[in-house]
Design an enzyme around this catalytic site. Structure first.
Site, PDB file in Angstrom:
ATOM      1  N   ASP A   1      -1.334   4.071   5.506  1.00 47.97           N
ATOM      2  CA  ASP A   1      -0.327   3.716   4.497  1.00 47.97           C
ATOM      3  C   ASP A   1      -0.172   4.836   3.471  1.00 47.97           C
ATOM      4  O   ASP A   1       0.940   5.147   3.040  1.00 47.97           O
ATOM      5  CB  ASP A   1      -0.718   2.409   3.795  1.00 47.97           C
ATOM      6  CG  ASP A   1      -0.785   1.251   4.772  1.00 47.97           C
ATOM      7  OD1 ASP A   1      -0.025   1.262   5.753  1.00 47.97           O
ATOM      8  OD2 ASP A   1      -1.622   0.353   4.568  1.00 47.97           O
TER       9      ASP A   1
ATOM     10  N   ASN B   1       0.838  -1.211   0.000  1.00 51.57           N
ATOM     11  CA  ASN B   1       0.000   0.000   0.000  1.00 51.57           C
ATOM     12  C   ASN B   1       0.872   1.260   0.000  1.00 51.57           C
ATOM     13  O   ASN B   1       0.609   2.221  -0.735  1.00 51.57           O
ATOM     14  CB  ASN B   1      -0.902   0.035   1.239  1.00 51.57           C
ATOM     15  CG  ASN B   1      -1.970  -1.050   1.229  1.00 51.57           C
ATOM     16  OD1 ASN B   1      -2.229  -1.659   0.191  1.00 51.57           O
ATOM     17  ND2 ASN B   1      -2.585  -1.293   2.375  1.00 51.57           N
TER      18      ASN B   1
ATOM     19  N   THR C   1      -9.366   1.898   5.535  1.00 57.76           N
ATOM     20  CA  THR C   1      -8.255   0.946   5.350  1.00 57.76           C
ATOM     21  C   THR C   1      -7.216   1.558   4.399  1.00 57.76           C
ATOM     22  O   THR C   1      -7.563   1.996   3.305  1.00 57.76           O
ATOM     23  CB  THR C   1      -8.767  -0.380   4.727  1.00 57.76           C
ATOM     24  OG1 THR C   1      -9.940  -0.784   5.421  1.00 57.76           O
ATOM     25  CG2 THR C   1      -7.711  -1.467   4.791  1.00 57.76           C
TER      26      THR C   1
HETATM   27  O1  RIB Z   1      -2.952  -0.884   6.594  1.00 56.06           O
HETATM   28  C1  RIB Z   1      -3.936  -1.604   5.909  1.00 56.06           C
HETATM   29  C2  RIB Z   1      -3.390  -2.935   5.514  1.00 56.06           C
HETATM   30  O2  RIB Z   1      -3.146  -3.692   6.678  1.00 56.06           O
HETATM   31  C3  RIB Z   1      -4.345  -3.779   4.707  1.00 56.06           C
HETATM   32  O3  RIB Z   1      -4.242  -3.570   3.319  1.00 56.06           O
HETATM   33  C4  RIB Z   1      -4.016  -5.196   5.143  1.00 56.06           C
HETATM   34  O4  RIB Z   1      -3.452  -5.979   4.141  1.00 56.06           O
HETATM   35  C5  RIB Z   1      -3.092  -5.046   6.338  1.00 56.06           C
HETATM   36  O5  RIB Z   1      -1.797  -5.322   6.009  1.00 56.06           O
END
Ligand code: RIB
Length: 298
Positions: free
Chosen positions: A240, A45, A236
């Protein structure tokens, strides 16, 4: 301006995402509303976030020789990321994350699989890649000895290192000394500095505080860089996106507060779509969003 070179050392997962009206209680079964499989993993990500924002990105990691692994490699390659140093692993499945999304939040279980087959010796083979980087970016979904080796190689070559200490785990004082920036959330911060004098490391800290923003210290002066308000579909990968964007901005020489504002904008845009990588913005997206923001922070 030359594209900054960012090396991401970290996990590559397939996310198995269920959207539900609410989280089930312990021992309860409920019906979900939607299901999708979509690329994820904190490392991948962050690599995708940095590449979308214009960096030249190299990924160091591991995937299984299975359908998910092939699909994830294809998706990284299509995103313009170098996958030459992603190790194929025969004895483990590709990492997966089981994710439930509800109530504007998520719950995640990661099964690391091949991500945990990465070794410090694999990192030694990548020393020249690390040495040529402007910034190395790491998280903690790979074995800690691998993180330690990567940090020490980068430090040896004078390459700036950002460690996103997620999921929460303690790190040795020598790692804390060698990294340039640490990007914990409040929970990770507490665990990282349990029994360690945080004051010594405070100028390296960028604490992500969710909807409030991020807290930084410059010459000991604390400052909150507020987040941006946006309609939330899926958080989510927001952290990242923040880390990938931060790496790009710092590699380009932006001052820390400006880099955090840029990264906050990227993270805000990322939560407006379902899936960790789907909402990650391009450079143009972030710049036009920032141009429109006046008094929309916090
Ligand atoms: O930070 C989110 C991520 O955490 C997700 O995409 C999942 O794969 C975990 O690694």
């Amino acid at each position: 301006m030359n594209k900054p070179i960012i090396t991401v050392i970290g996990s590559i997962n397939m996310d198995l995402v269920t959207v539900a009206a609410r989280f089930p209680n312990q021992g309860e079964t409920i019906l979900g509303k939607q299901f999708l499989t979509t690329p994820g993993g904190k490392g991948a990500n962050q690599a995708v976030a940095a590449a979308r924002l214009g960096a030249n990105v190299r990924m160091i990691g591991a995937v299984g020789e299975d359908t998910f692994g092939k699909e994830l490699l294809r998706s990284l390659r299509n995103g313009g990321i170098s996958i030459q140093d992603v190790k194929p692993v025969t004895h483990e499945h590709t990492g997966i994350a089981s994710i439930t999304i509800s109530e504007q939040d998520n719950r995640i279980i990661v099964v690391p699989g091949a991500n945990h087959a990465l070794t410090p010796e694999d990192l030694d083979k990548c020393e020249s890649i690390i040495a040529q980087s402007d910034v190395c970016l790491l998280q903690l979904e790979i074995p800690i000895p691998v993180v330690e080796r990567a940090v020490s190689l980068a430090h040896r070559h004078g390459v700036r290192v950002i460690v996103n200490p997620a999921p929460a785990q303690p790190l040795s004082p020598s790692v804390l000394e060698q990294v340039d920036f640490l990007t914990p959330n409040e929970h990770e911060r507490a665990l990282l500095f349990a029994g360690i004098d945080e004051g010594k490391f405070v100028n390296k800290l960028i604490v992500t505080e969710g909807a409030k923003g991020v807290r930084i210290w410059q010459d000991g002066q604390e400052q909150l860089i507020p987040s941006f308000r946006v309609p939330v579909v899926d958080t989510t990968g927001a952290g990242d996106t923040f880390n990938g964007a931060l790496a790009v901005a710092l590699a380009e020489g932006k001052p820390l507060d400006e880099a955090c504002r840029f990264a906050n904008a990227a993270a805000a845009l990322s939560v407006t779509k379902l899936g960790a990588q789907a909402g990650m913005p391009t450079r143009e997206d972030v710049e036009s969003f920032l141009a429109k923001q006046k008094g929309n922070q916090g």
